[in-house]
Scaffold this motif. Sequence first.
Motif, PDB file in Angstrom:
ATOM      1  N   CYS A   1       0.726  -1.024  -0.015  1.00 34.84           N
ATOM      2  CA  CYS A   1       0.147  -0.105  -0.050  1.00 34.84           C
ATOM      3  C   CYS A   1       0.822   1.375   0.032  1.00 34.84           C
ATOM      4  O   CYS A   1       0.549   2.295  -0.441  1.00 34.84           O
ATOM      5  CB  CYS A   1      -1.016   0.010   1.267  1.00 34.84           C
ATOM      6  SG  CYS A   1      -0.153  -0.233   2.834  1.00 34.84           S
TER       7      CYS A   1
ATOM      8  N   GLU B   1       1.908   2.065  -3.327  1.00 30.75           N
ATOM      9  CA  GLU B   1       0.811   2.443  -4.437  1.00 30.75           C
ATOM     10  C   GLU B   1       0.555   3.808  -4.060  1.00 30.75           C
ATOM     11  O   GLU B   1       0.101   4.492  -5.035  1.00 30.75           O
ATOM     12  CB  GLU B   1      -0.031   1.335  -4.063  1.00 30.75           C
ATOM     13  CG  GLU B   1      -0.163   0.153  -5.043  1.00 30.75           C
ATOM     14  CD  GLU B   1      -0.048   0.142  -6.352  1.00 30.75           C
ATOM     15  OE1 GLU B   1      -0.552   1.145  -7.035  1.00 30.75           O
ATOM     16  OE2 GLU B   1       0.650  -0.760  -6.979  1.00 30.75           O
TER      17      GLU B   1
ATOM     18  N   ARG C   1      -7.971   5.293  -3.555  1.00 30.00           N
ATOM     19  CA  ARG C   1      -8.185   3.954  -3.303  1.00 30.00           C
ATOM     20  C   ARG C   1      -7.388   2.677  -3.941  1.00 30.00           C
ATOM     21  O   ARG C   1      -7.617   1.752  -4.192  1.00 30.00           O
ATOM     22  CB  ARG C   1      -9.711   3.543  -3.589  1.00 30.00           C
ATOM     23  CG  ARG C   1     -10.738   4.224  -2.989  1.00 30.00           C
ATOM     24  CD  ARG C   1     -12.104   3.810  -3.219  1.00 30.00           C
ATOM     25  NE  ARG C   1     -12.589   3.971  -4.478  1.00 30.00           N
ATOM     26  CZ  ARG C   1     -13.784   3.382  -4.722  1.00 30.00           C
ATOM     27  NH1 ARG C   1     -14.335   2.760  -4.086  1.00 30.00           N
ATOM     28  NH2 ARG C   1     -14.064   3.643  -6.006  1.00 30.00           N
ATOM     29  N   LYS C   2      -6.281   3.270  -4.438  1.00 24.50           N
ATOM     30  CA  LYS C   2      -5.139   2.460  -4.829  1.00 24.50           C
ATOM     31  C   LYS C   2      -4.803   1.286  -3.830  1.00 24.50           C
ATOM     32  O   LYS C   2      -4.533   0.068  -4.339  1.00 24.50           O
ATOM     33  CB  LYS C   2      -4.027   3.160  -5.772  1.00 24.50           C
ATOM     34  CG  LYS C   2      -4.605   4.098  -6.995  1.00 24.50           C
ATOM     35  CD  LYS C   2      -3.183   4.427  -7.402  1.00 24.50           C
ATOM     36  CE  LYS C   2      -3.686   5.202  -8.805  1.00 24.50           C
ATOM     37  NZ  LYS C   2      -2.303   6.023  -9.589  1.00 24.50           N
TER      38      LYS C   2
ATOM     39  N   THR D   1      -7.091  -1.606  -3.561  1.00 26.38           N
ATOM     40  CA  THR D   1      -6.743  -2.898  -4.588  1.00 26.38           C
ATOM     41  C   THR D   1      -5.639  -3.660  -4.341  1.00 26.38           C
ATOM     42  O   THR D   1      -5.386  -4.772  -4.585  1.00 26.38           O
ATOM     43  CB  THR D   1      -7.033  -2.411  -5.780  1.00 26.38           C
ATOM     44  OG1 THR D   1      -6.193  -1.299  -5.913  1.00 26.38           O
ATOM     45  CG2 THR D   1      -8.301  -1.950  -5.986  1.00 26.38           C
TER      46      THR D   1
ATOM     47  N   LYS E   1      -6.801  -7.764   2.143  1.00 26.27           N
ATOM     48  CA  LYS E   1      -8.317  -6.965   2.166  1.00 26.27           C
ATOM     49  C   LYS E   1      -8.287  -6.349   3.604  1.00 26.27           C
ATOM     50  O   LYS E   1      -9.328  -6.026   4.167  1.00 26.27           O
ATOM     51  CB  LYS E   1      -9.415  -7.709   1.653  1.00 26.27           C
ATOM     52  CG  LYS E   1      -9.201  -8.521   0.445  1.00 26.27           C
ATOM     53  CD  LYS E   1      -9.013  -7.608  -0.578  1.00 26.27           C
ATOM     54  CE  LYS E   1      -8.965  -8.226  -1.906  1.00 26.27           C
ATOM     55  NZ  LYS E   1      -8.607  -7.234  -3.290  1.00 26.27           N
TER      56      LYS E   1
END
Length: 312
Positions: free
Chosen positions: A230, A233, A257-258, A261, A266
């Motif tokens: 994360c 990203e 919100r990259k 994904t 999750k």
Amino acid sequence: MNFILTAVLVLGGIALVAAVVLYICSKKFAVYVDPRVGQVTAVLPGANCGGCGYPGCSGMADALVKAADKGSLDGLLCPVGGADVMGQVADLLGMAIANTDPMVAVVRCNGTCENRPRIASYDGLMTCAVVNSCGAGETACGFGCLGCGDCVAACQFDAIHMNPETGLPEVDDDKCTACGACTKACPRHIIELRKKGPKNRRVFVSCVNKDKGPVAMKACKAACIGCGKCVKECQFEAITVENNVSYIDFNKCRLCRKCVTACPTKAIHDVNFPTPAPAPKPKEPAAPKAEAPKAAPVVETPKPEVGKEEKA
């Protein structure tokens, strides 16, 4: 008769002396109370929740009046009344107040019954404080929600309830006043006050497990493993990894919100975002039309000339 009159005069003199003494003491030891404190207290909602950091609304009113005398109300906010009440207070005190973003309580745990199986059975006083003092509780995660509902009991606004299916508390955004009572009641500090965000949309890491990846995954399928994907990203430097768990700074997050994904477990949740429309199916190429068979060319037979036949 003289005895009764003497007694009345003596008692009257004592009462007069006592009244004079009390009057002098009241003037000498009087505590001045600014009348604006009472006026501000009347404007405040009267919840006495302590979310502002002061002992009740009267304590908050006193702090507001003192701050107004210093020339600024920055840093003071009534979470229950919000911007509307603070605007009234500012008008009453003749001050200006900066706009503040509304906050909401967020439960940072995804240890549902499905993700975090029970490995023990607790039979005792069902409060989070007691269970936490006894150990990890009924699961292998020593950081997640204990599910006893101390946060529900602490909320005065009926804004948080336990979901019987997941075993986790859920916050009603419309009722939550961000008073902070639930955050103080949680012994594991999994409830955090975060910005509501535009259209109540926000992104956060729903895990506080500080164990290393394999240990965290063994306790909960949806735990953050601190892999750092994360972080790679995020283009806004809003995510950091510390003690094997990620954290998103809501002041820097741009809700792209990259990271959602990119998270392999999750553990990062996005709230109140519209459901993306399904991608349209690719159109199948049309079958080529069959060409009609070409008609054979018509060959005309030349007619004999009448004159030539007669000569022959």
